[in-house]
Design a protein around this motif. Structure first.
Motif, mmCIF file in Angstrom:
data_model
loop_
_atom_site.group_PDB
_atom_site.id
_atom_site.type_symbol
_atom_site.label_atom_id
_atom_site.label_comp_id
_atom_site.label_asym_id
_atom_site.label_seq_id
_atom_site.Cartn_x
_atom_site.Cartn_y
_atom_site.Cartn_z
ATOM 1 N N ALA A 231 35.926 39.011 24.909
ATOM 2 C CA ALA A 231 35.437 40.259 25.499
ATOM 3 C C ALA A 231 33.979 40.532 25.156
ATOM 4 C CB ALA A 231 36.301 41.433 25.047
ATOM 5 N N PHE A 232 33.551 40.116 23.971
ATOM 6 C CA PHE A 232 32.172 40.390 23.567
ATOM 7 C C PHE A 232 31.238 39.218 23.866
ATOM 8 C CE2 PHE A 232 34.389 43.857 21.620
ATOM 9 C CZ PHE A 232 33.501 44.909 21.807
ATOM 10 N N LEU A 233 31.784 38.163 24.490
ATOM 11 C CA LEU A 233 30.955 37.036 24.944
ATOM 12 C C LEU A 233 30.740 37.087 26.453
ATOM 13 C CD1 LEU A 233 32.566 34.141 22.853
ATOM 14 C CD2 LEU A 233 30.331 35.226 22.472
ATOM 15 N N ASN A 234 31.833 37.360 27.208
ATOM 16 C CA ASN A 234 31.741 37.371 28.665
ATOM 17 C C ASN A 234 32.865 38.253 29.216
ATOM 18 O OD1 ASN A 234 32.337 36.573 31.460
ATOM 19 N ND2 ASN A 234 30.737 35.022 31.140
ATOM 20 N N LEU A 235 32.493 39.357 29.810
ATOM 21 C CA LEU A 235 33.483 40.335 30.265
ATOM 22 C C LEU A 235 34.360 39.776 31.382
ATOM 23 C CD1 LEU A 235 34.436 43.203 29.611
ATOM 24 C CD2 LEU A 235 32.832 44.039 31.345
ATOM 25 N N ASP A 236 33.788 39.007 32.297
ATOM 26 C CA ASP A 236 34.588 38.425 33.384
ATOM 27 C C ASP A 236 35.624 37.450 32.825
ATOM 28 O OD1 ASP A 236 33.079 39.924 35.111
ATOM 29 O OD2 ASP A 236 32.107 38.233 36.102
ATOM 30 N N ASP A 237 35.231 36.673 31.819
ATOM 31 C CA ASP A 237 36.186 35.758 31.184
ATOM 32 C C ASP A 237 37.299 36.546 30.488
ATOM 33 O OD1 ASP A 237 34.657 33.629 32.064
ATOM 34 O OD2 ASP A 237 33.818 33.150 30.093
ATOM 35 N N ALA A 238 36.955 37.702 29.942
ATOM 36 C CA ALA A 238 37.955 38.551 29.285
ATOM 37 C C ALA A 238 38.946 39.106 30.307
ATOM 38 C CB ALA A 238 37.276 39.688 28.522
ATOM 39 N N VAL A 239 38.439 39.504 31.485
ATOM 40 C CA VAL A 239 39.326 39.968 32.566
ATOM 41 C C VAL A 239 40.281 38.836 32.952
ATOM 42 C CG1 VAL A 239 39.405 40.671 35.005
ATOM 43 C CG2 VAL A 239 37.753 41.740 33.447
ATOM 44 N N ALA A 240 39.750 37.628 33.095
ATOM 45 C CA ALA A 240 40.573 36.472 33.464
ATOM 46 C C ALA A 240 41.634 36.194 32.401
ATOM 47 C CB ALA A 240 39.687 35.247 33.674
ATOM 48 N N TYR A 241 41.229 36.230 31.138
ATOM 49 C CA TYR A 241 42.162 35.975 30.031
ATOM 50 C C TYR A 241 43.309 36.982 30.065
ATOM 51 C CZ TYR A 241 43.855 35.119 25.275
ATOM 52 O OH TYR A 241 44.644 34.810 24.190
ATOM 53 N N GLU A 242 42.957 38.245 30.210
ATOM 54 C CA GLU A 242 43.974 39.296 30.237
ATOM 55 C C GLU A 242 44.886 39.153 31.446
ATOM 56 O OE1 GLU A 242 44.455 44.102 30.661
ATOM 57 O OE2 GLU A 242 42.567 43.336 29.894
ATOM 58 N N ALA A 243 44.304 38.913 32.625
ATOM 59 C CA ALA A 243 45.113 38.781 33.847
ATOM 60 C C ALA A 243 46.117 37.638 33.692
ATOM 61 C CB ALA A 243 44.207 38.541 35.050
#
Length: 194
Positions: A153-165
Protein backbone atom coordinates in the motif's frame (compact mmCIF):
# COMPACT_ATOMS: atom_id res chain seq x y z
CA UNK A 1 -17.00 26.08 14.35
CA UNK A 2 -17.07 24.13 11.12
CA UNK A 3 -13.72 22.37 10.75
CA UNK A 4 -13.83 21.51 7.05
CA UNK A 5 -15.47 22.15 3.70
CA UNK A 6 -17.05 18.72 3.36
CA UNK A 7 -19.27 18.42 6.44
CA UNK A 8 -21.40 20.84 8.42
CA UNK A 9 -20.10 19.06 11.53
CA UNK A 10 -16.69 19.62 13.05
CA UNK A 11 -14.49 16.56 13.59
CA UNK A 12 -15.55 16.10 17.23
CA UNK A 13 -19.27 16.25 16.45
CA UNK A 14 -18.85 13.94 13.45
CA UNK A 15 -16.90 11.41 15.53
CA UNK A 16 -19.55 11.53 18.24
CA UNK A 17 -22.40 10.87 15.77
CA UNK A 18 -20.45 8.02 14.18
CA UNK A 19 -19.54 6.50 17.54
CA UNK A 20 -23.19 6.51 18.62
CA UNK A 21 -24.04 4.23 15.66
CA UNK A 22 -21.61 1.41 16.46
CA UNK A 23 -19.96 -0.86 18.96
CA UNK A 24 -16.69 0.11 20.63
CA UNK A 25 -14.85 -2.52 18.55
CA UNK A 26 -16.25 -1.12 15.27
CA UNK A 27 -15.40 2.46 16.30
CA UNK A 28 -11.81 1.41 17.05
CA UNK A 29 -11.67 -0.07 13.53
CA UNK A 30 -13.01 3.21 12.09
CA UNK A 31 -10.29 5.19 13.87
CA UNK A 32 -7.66 2.79 12.50
CA UNK A 33 -9.03 3.23 8.98
CA UNK A 34 -8.92 7.01 9.44
CA UNK A 35 -5.29 6.93 10.59
CA UNK A 36 -4.33 4.74 7.61
CA UNK A 37 -6.40 6.72 5.09
CA UNK A 38 -4.83 10.03 6.15
CA UNK A 39 -1.33 8.51 5.85
CA UNK A 40 -2.15 7.16 2.37
CA UNK A 41 -3.70 10.50 1.35
CA UNK A 42 -0.54 12.33 2.40
CA UNK A 43 1.64 9.81 0.54
CA UNK A 44 -0.35 9.89 -2.71
CA UNK A 45 -1.46 13.54 -2.81
CA UNK A 46 -5.15 13.27 -1.91
CA UNK A 47 -6.88 15.69 0.47
CA UNK A 48 -6.22 14.34 3.99
CA UNK A 49 -9.39 16.05 5.23
CA UNK A 50 -11.55 14.20 2.68
CA UNK A 51 -9.81 10.92 3.47
CA UNK A 52 -10.46 11.51 7.18
CA UNK A 53 -14.19 12.15 6.71
CA UNK A 54 -14.67 9.23 4.30
CA UNK A 55 -12.81 6.92 6.69
CA UNK A 56 -14.74 8.09 9.76
CA UNK A 57 -18.06 7.51 8.00
CA UNK A 58 -17.32 4.42 5.85
CA UNK A 59 -18.91 1.98 8.36
CA UNK A 60 -21.54 4.41 9.68
CA UNK A 61 -24.40 2.07 8.72
CA UNK A 62 -22.61 -1.25 9.33
CA UNK A 63 -24.56 -2.20 12.45
CA UNK A 64 -28.03 -1.17 11.24
CA UNK A 65 -30.77 -3.84 11.15
CA UNK A 66 -31.36 -5.50 7.78
CA UNK A 67 -34.97 -4.25 7.73
CA UNK A 68 -33.72 -0.67 7.73
CA UNK A 69 -31.50 -1.35 4.70
CA UNK A 70 -34.34 -3.14 2.89
CA UNK A 71 -36.68 -0.20 3.53
CA UNK A 72 -34.14 2.34 2.21
CA UNK A 73 -33.37 0.18 -0.86
CA UNK A 74 -37.07 0.22 -1.75
CA UNK A 75 -37.81 3.83 -0.73
CA UNK A 76 -34.78 5.40 -2.43
CA UNK A 77 -35.16 3.41 -5.67
CA UNK A 78 -31.92 1.45 -5.41
CA UNK A 79 -31.50 -1.49 -7.78
CA UNK A 80 -33.82 -4.10 -6.23
CA UNK A 81 -31.22 -6.80 -6.90
CA UNK A 82 -29.55 -5.42 -3.76
CA UNK A 83 -32.30 -7.14 -1.75
CA UNK A 84 -30.64 -10.45 -2.71
CA UNK A 85 -27.46 -9.43 -0.87
CA UNK A 86 -26.69 -8.55 2.74
CA UNK A 87 -25.02 -6.12 5.10
CA UNK A 88 -21.53 -6.88 3.73
CA UNK A 89 -22.65 -5.14 0.51
CA UNK A 90 -25.38 -2.86 1.85
CA UNK A 91 -23.34 -0.98 4.45
CA UNK A 92 -21.23 0.58 1.68
CA UNK A 93 -23.64 1.04 -1.22
CA UNK A 94 -26.69 1.96 0.86
CA UNK A 95 -24.66 3.23 3.81
CA UNK A 96 -23.61 6.28 1.80
CA UNK A 97 -27.30 7.22 1.68
CA UNK A 98 -27.46 7.17 5.51
CA UNK A 99 -24.30 9.29 5.69
CA UNK A 100 -25.74 11.84 3.28
CA UNK A 101 -29.17 12.04 4.96
CA UNK A 102 -28.17 11.82 8.61
CA UNK A 103 -24.76 13.50 8.66
CA UNK A 104 -25.39 16.03 5.89
CA UNK A 105 -22.30 15.06 3.89
CA UNK A 106 -22.95 16.00 0.28
CA UNK A 107 -19.48 15.66 -1.23
CA UNK A 108 -19.91 13.10 -4.01
CA UNK A 109 -16.31 11.93 -3.89
CA UNK A 110 -16.65 11.05 -0.18
CA UNK A 111 -20.01 9.33 -0.75
CA UNK A 112 -18.56 7.37 -3.68
CA UNK A 113 -15.60 6.18 -1.57
CA UNK A 114 -18.08 4.93 1.06
CA UNK A 115 -20.16 3.15 -1.61
CA UNK A 116 -17.13 1.34 -3.03
CA UNK A 117 -15.14 0.55 0.11
CA UNK A 118 -16.14 -3.13 0.22
CA UNK A 119 -16.50 -4.00 -3.46
CA UNK A 120 -14.11 -1.67 -5.24
CA UNK A 121 -14.93 -0.92 -8.89
CA UNK A 122 -13.39 -1.04 -12.34
CA UNK A 123 -13.06 2.76 -12.22
CA UNK A 124 -11.89 4.19 -8.90
CA UNK A 125 -10.79 7.67 -7.91
CA UNK A 126 -7.72 8.19 -5.75
CA UNK A 127 -9.98 8.59 -2.70
CA UNK A 128 -11.92 5.41 -3.58
CA UNK A 129 -8.65 3.45 -3.66
CA UNK A 130 -7.42 5.00 -0.41
CA UNK A 131 -10.56 4.05 1.55
CA UNK A 132 -10.77 0.58 -0.05
CA UNK A 133 -7.16 -0.16 0.91
CA UNK A 134 -7.17 1.59 4.31
CA UNK A 135 -10.18 -0.47 5.38
CA UNK A 136 -8.26 -3.65 4.52
CA UNK A 137 -4.91 -2.81 6.13
CA UNK A 138 -5.76 -0.67 9.18
CA UNK A 139 -3.63 -1.48 12.28
CA UNK A 140 -6.36 -3.56 13.96
CA UNK A 141 -6.54 -6.04 11.08
CA UNK A 142 -4.86 -9.37 11.64
CA UNK A 143 -5.02 -12.04 8.93
CA UNK A 144 -2.51 -13.91 6.76
CA UNK A 145 -1.05 -11.49 4.21
CA UNK A 146 -2.05 -8.23 5.93
CA UNK A 147 1.58 -7.22 6.55
CA UNK A 148 2.40 -7.74 2.87
CA UNK A 149 -0.71 -5.73 1.94
CA UNK A 150 0.46 -2.87 4.21
CA UNK A 151 3.89 -2.80 2.60
CA UNK A 152 2.43 -2.81 -0.92
CA UNK A 153 0.00 0.00 0.00
CA UNK A 154 2.84 2.41 0.71
CA UNK A 155 4.78 1.42 -2.44
CA UNK A 156 2.03 1.42 -5.09
CA UNK A 157 -1.64 2.07 -4.42
CA UNK A 158 -2.87 0.36 -7.61
CA UNK A 159 -0.91 -2.77 -6.68
CA UNK A 160 -2.52 -2.61 -3.23
CA UNK A 161 -6.00 -2.45 -4.81
CA UNK A 162 -5.09 -5.49 -6.93
CA UNK A 163 -3.74 -7.40 -3.92
CA UNK A 164 -6.88 -6.72 -1.91
CA UNK A 165 -9.25 -7.54 -4.79
CA UNK A 166 -7.49 -10.86 -5.43
CA UNK A 167 -7.25 -11.93 -1.79
CA UNK A 168 -10.83 -10.90 -1.03
CA UNK A 169 -12.07 -13.05 -3.91
CA UNK A 170 -9.88 -15.97 -2.81
CA UNK A 171 -11.32 -15.68 0.70
CA UNK A 172 -14.91 -15.60 -0.58
CA UNK A 173 -14.24 -18.60 -2.84
CA UNK A 174 -12.72 -20.58 0.03
CA UNK A 175 -15.77 -19.79 2.17
CA UNK A 176 -18.09 -20.65 -0.77
CA UNK A 177 -19.73 -17.24 -0.41
CA UNK A 178 -21.57 -15.47 -3.23
CA UNK A 179 -19.47 -12.81 -4.96
CA UNK A 180 -21.01 -9.44 -5.71
CA UNK A 181 -20.64 -8.59 -9.45
CA UNK A 182 -18.79 -5.32 -8.77
CA UNK A 183 -16.13 -7.29 -6.86
CA UNK A 184 -15.57 -9.38 -9.98
CA UNK A 185 -15.34 -6.20 -12.08
CA UNK A 186 -12.73 -4.93 -9.62
CA UNK A 187 -10.73 -8.14 -9.96
CA UNK A 188 -10.98 -8.05 -13.77
CA UNK A 189 -9.75 -4.45 -13.96
CA UNK A 190 -7.07 -4.35 -11.26
CA UNK A 191 -5.78 -7.94 -11.18
CA UNK A 192 -6.49 -9.46 -14.63
CA UNK A 193 -6.14 -5.93 -16.14
CA UNK A 194 -8.99 -6.43 -18.63
Amino acid sequence: MKANNYSALDREALMQKVQMQMSTKRFKHVLGVEETAVALAEKYGAAPEKASIAALTHDYAKERPKEEFQMVIRRENFDLDLLNWNNAIWHGIVGANFVQRELGIEDEEILQAIRLHTTGAAEMTLLDKIIYVADYIEPGRSFPGVQEAREIAFLNLDDAVAYEAKHTLLHLLEQEQPIYPKSIETYNRWVAKK
